[in-house]
Scaffold this active site. Structure first.
Site, mmCIF file in Angstrom:
data_model
loop_
_atom_site.group_PDB
_atom_site.id
_atom_site.type_symbol
_atom_site.label_atom_id
_atom_site.label_comp_id
_atom_site.label_asym_id
_atom_site.label_seq_id
_atom_site.Cartn_x
_atom_site.Cartn_y
_atom_site.Cartn_z
ATOM 1 N N ARG A 131 11.646 13.389 26.094
ATOM 2 C CA ARG A 131 12.419 13.851 24.924
ATOM 3 C C ARG A 131 12.898 15.285 25.142
ATOM 4 O O ARG A 131 14.041 15.628 24.805
ATOM 5 C CB ARG A 131 11.531 13.774 23.673
ATOM 6 C CG ARG A 131 11.248 12.347 23.236
ATOM 7 C CD ARG A 131 10.166 12.265 22.165
ATOM 8 N NE ARG A 131 10.045 10.898 21.657
ATOM 9 C CZ ARG A 131 8.960 10.408 21.068
ATOM 10 N NH1 ARG A 131 7.869 11.154 20.916
ATOM 11 N NH2 ARG A 131 8.937 9.164 20.625
ATOM 12 N N HIS A 184 -0.535 14.727 23.254
ATOM 13 C CA HIS A 184 0.614 13.931 22.802
ATOM 14 C C HIS A 184 0.489 13.905 21.286
ATOM 15 O O HIS A 184 -0.128 12.998 20.708
ATOM 16 C CB HIS A 184 0.565 12.518 23.386
ATOM 17 C CG HIS A 184 1.594 11.600 22.764
ATOM 18 N ND1 HIS A 184 2.936 11.855 22.795
ATOM 19 C CD2 HIS A 184 1.452 10.447 22.057
ATOM 20 C CE1 HIS A 184 3.592 10.894 22.149
ATOM 21 N NE2 HIS A 184 2.711 10.039 21.684
ATOM 22 N N ARG A 212 -1.060 10.674 14.283
ATOM 23 C CA ARG A 212 -1.744 9.894 15.329
ATOM 24 C C ARG A 212 -3.267 9.939 15.171
ATOM 25 O O ARG A 212 -3.928 8.904 15.285
ATOM 26 C CB ARG A 212 -1.306 10.395 16.707
ATOM 27 C CG ARG A 212 0.192 10.177 16.975
ATOM 28 C CD ARG A 212 0.583 10.780 18.322
ATOM 29 N NE ARG A 212 2.005 10.682 18.607
ATOM 30 C CZ ARG A 212 2.901 11.604 18.280
ATOM 31 N NH1 ARG A 212 2.538 12.698 17.639
ATOM 32 N NH2 ARG A 212 4.180 11.448 18.609
ATOM 33 N N ASP A 225 7.008 12.804 25.598
ATOM 34 C CA ASP A 225 7.452 14.085 25.035
ATOM 35 C C ASP A 225 8.268 14.847 26.087
ATOM 36 O O ASP A 225 9.266 15.506 25.774
ATOM 37 C CB ASP A 225 6.244 14.916 24.606
ATOM 38 C CG ASP A 225 5.235 14.057 23.865
ATOM 39 O OD1 ASP A 225 5.244 14.032 22.635
ATOM 40 O OD2 ASP A 225 4.450 13.361 24.550
HETATM 41 N N1 NAI Z 1 1.494 6.855 23.797
HETATM 42 C C1 NAI Z 1 2.669 6.879 23.202
HETATM 43 O O1 NAI Z 1 3.544 7.699 23.533
HETATM 44 C C2 NAI Z 1 2.939 5.880 22.135
HETATM 45 C C3 NAI Z 1 1.885 5.156 21.638
HETATM 46 N N2 NAI Z 1 2.083 4.235 20.660
HETATM 47 C C4 NAI Z 1 0.886 3.547 20.215
HETATM 48 O O2 NAI Z 1 0.794 2.260 20.852
HETATM 49 C C5 NAI Z 1 -0.022 1.413 20.059
HETATM 50 C C6 NAI Z 1 0.675 0.068 19.877
HETATM 51 O O3 NAI Z 1 1.827 0.246 19.069
HETATM 52 P P1 NAI Z 1 2.771 -0.986 18.703
HETATM 53 O O4 NAI Z 1 2.964 -1.838 19.880
HETATM 54 O O5 NAI Z 1 3.937 -0.444 17.975
HETATM 55 O O6 NAI Z 1 1.831 -1.770 17.664
HETATM 56 P P2 NAI Z 1 1.914 -3.326 17.334
HETATM 57 O O7 NAI Z 1 1.185 -3.487 16.049
HETATM 58 O O8 NAI Z 1 3.314 -3.804 17.446
HETATM 59 O O9 NAI Z 1 1.072 -3.992 18.516
HETATM 60 C C7 NAI Z 1 -0.295 -3.840 18.656
HETATM 61 C C8 NAI Z 1 -0.836 -5.168 19.156
HETATM 62 O O10 NAI Z 1 -2.229 -5.022 19.464
HETATM 63 C C9 NAI Z 1 -2.829 -6.276 19.182
HETATM 64 N N3 NAI Z 1 -4.274 -6.118 19.098
HETATM 65 C C10 NAI Z 1 -4.997 -5.529 18.119
HETATM 66 N N4 NAI Z 1 -6.304 -5.597 18.403
HETATM 67 C C11 NAI Z 1 -6.422 -6.222 19.601
HETATM 68 C C12 NAI Z 1 -7.505 -6.580 20.432
HETATM 69 N N5 NAI Z 1 -8.774 -6.334 20.077
HETATM 70 N N6 NAI Z 1 -7.247 -7.212 21.583
HETATM 71 C C13 NAI Z 1 -5.966 -7.502 21.952
HETATM 72 N N7 NAI Z 1 -4.895 -7.183 21.196
HETATM 73 C C14 NAI Z 1 -5.124 -6.561 20.036
HETATM 74 C C15 NAI Z 1 -2.177 -6.723 17.890
HETATM 75 O O11 NAI Z 1 -2.342 -8.108 17.664
HETATM 76 C C16 NAI Z 1 -0.735 -6.301 18.109
HETATM 77 O O12 NAI Z 1 0.047 -7.351 18.650
HETATM 78 C C17 NAI Z 1 -0.265 2.176 18.748
HETATM 79 O O13 NAI Z 1 -1.535 2.765 18.757
HETATM 80 C C18 NAI Z 1 0.824 3.224 18.747
HETATM 81 O O14 NAI Z 1 0.505 4.348 17.969
HETATM 82 C C19 NAI Z 1 3.319 3.966 20.164
HETATM 83 C C20 NAI Z 1 4.413 4.644 20.647
HETATM 84 C C21 NAI Z 1 4.301 5.699 21.631
HETATM 85 C C1 PYR Z 2 4.389 6.923 18.207
HETATM 86 C C2 PYR Z 2 4.316 7.952 19.231
HETATM 87 O O1 PYR Z 2 3.267 8.372 19.641
HETATM 88 C C3 PYR Z 2 5.557 8.505 19.739
HETATM 89 O O2 PYR Z 2 6.622 7.894 19.637
HETATM 90 O O3 PYR Z 2 5.519 9.634 20.250
#
Ligand code: NAI
Ligand code: PYR
Length: 310
Positions: free
Chosen positions: A148, A172, A85, A145
């Site tokens: 999970r 996280h 991350r 987490d």
């Molecule tokens: N907090 C958590 O527990 C989790 C966090 N994540 C995080 O969430 C984030 C998103 O993951 P995903 O949806 O899988 O990625 P993704 O790539 O499917 O979606 C990200 C979206 O952000 C958009 N984007 C990029 N720059 C932008 C901007 N300036 N303005 C508006 N939209 C913009 C992209 O066009 C894309 O559609 C990642 O950083 C990932 O690591 C993922 C899973 C769990």
């Molecule tokens: C991608 C991420 O942060 C998660 O699944 O925990």
């Protein structure tokens, strides 16, 4: 309640779907740099509305955020297989520099709910950029987490995860702390309950559960490229707590003035979440090892936050 989602990729759109299925939002606006993606996701999610409730779902632009009570921020990049991350920090901090100002210009009263990774540090960056009080810039933190952890313990004991009470604290990420000493099954301390039902918590069982929580994202990303269902549900749970002013205790990340001697650092602890955002923190009683591990996690996060130029 109106909610906007900036970043309508896998996480943002799944959060939108989970919100629709919970029927806790009256208006849902999806925004993305890729407008066609936001439009397609909004239409697809809207087709689930008749099965669940009455949310009005649409794609929009920043102007359409006006009046939102919560803005979910799931924009930026996600991990590739093998990537950690923190390796996303530079790229996602840059995205948030572009996004937060635009959100604040139209929705200065919204609560910001950050999902993008590394979520604790991006939450801290968002707090700085927005100028909002810490309780109104919430990172999903360890809500996933914790889910999970509860799910794996529930499976070991043969009980519902909702009857497992316990939390994952700190980052996280890799330094997170599974607070075993606090866990209860119903009202019974975990070790006593496990012994009672003949499913003892051996070191081997604990190690497997620890690995299952700490490495979950890596394993899932290896298999399907990203994770989205768990976090989508977690984000919807947080929005529900805000929308219904629940005062629910959830493990989420906000900037903490002092975490075991580490100043000004965003990390997860059990916190009260309601209409005003986070209004209190419930510091758990930890054993000496867990306390040290939480301090270490805070130090890791502090170093990461300090590495981001203001
Ligand atoms: N907090 C958590 O527990 C989790 C966090 N994540 C995080 O969430 C984030 C998103 O993951 P995903 O949806 O899988 O990625 P993704 O790539 O499917 O979606 C990200 C979206 O952000 C958009 N984007 C990029 N720059 C932008 C901007 N300036 N303005 C508006 N939209 C913009 C992209 O066009 C894309 O559609 C990642 O950083 C990932 O690591 C993922 C899973 C769990
Ligand atoms: C991608 C991420 O942060 C998660 O699944 O925990």
């Amino acid at each position: 309640m109106k909610v906007a989602i900036v970043g309508s990729g896998m996480v943002g759109s799944t959060a939108g779907f989970a919100l629709v299925m919970r029927n806790v939002v009256s208006d849902l606006v999806l925004i993305d740099l890729n407008h066609a993606r936001a439009r397609a996701e909004a239409e697809d999610i809207a087709h689930a509305v008749p099965f669940a409730g009455s949310t009005v779902v649409r794609a929009g632009d920043y102007a359409d955020i006006a009046g939102a009570a919560v803005v979910i921020l799931a924009c930026g990049v996600s991990q590739r297989p093998g990537e950690t991350r923190p390796e996303l920090l530079g790229r996602n901090a840059e995205v948030f520099r572009a996004v937060i100002g635009q959100v604040m210009a139209v929705a200065p009263d919204a609560i910001l709910l950050v999902a993008s990774n590394p979520v604790d540090t991006i939450t801290q960056v968002s707090t700085r950029l927005s100028g909002l009080p810490p309780g109104r810039v919430i990172g999903s933190g360890t809500i996933l987490d914790t889910a999970r952890f509860r799910w794996l313990i529930g499976r070991h004991l043969g009980i519902a995860p909702g009857s497992v009470h316990g939390y994952v604290l700190g980052e996280h990420g890799d330094s997170e702390v599974l607070a075993w000493s606090n866990v209860r099954a119903g009202s019974v301390p975990l070790t006593a309950f496990a012994a009672q039902i003949g499913a003892p918590l051996t070191q081997d069982v604990r190690d497997r559960i620890d690995l299952g929580v700490r490495r979950a994202a890596y394993t899932i990303i290896e298999g399907k490229g990203a994770t989205w269902y768990g976090i989508g549900a977690g984000l919807a749970r947080i929005v529900q707590a805000i929308g219904r002013d629940e005062q629910a205790v959830l493990s989420v990340s906000i900037v903490e003035p002092d975490a075991l001697g580490v100043p000004d650092v965003a990390l997860s602890l059990p916190r009260l979440v309601g209409a005003q955002g986070v209004t209190a923190t419930l510091w758990p009683d930890l054993d000496a090892g867990e306390t040290e591990a939480l301090r270490h996690s805070a130090e890791v996060l502090k170093a990461m936050a300090d590495s981001v130029p203001l």
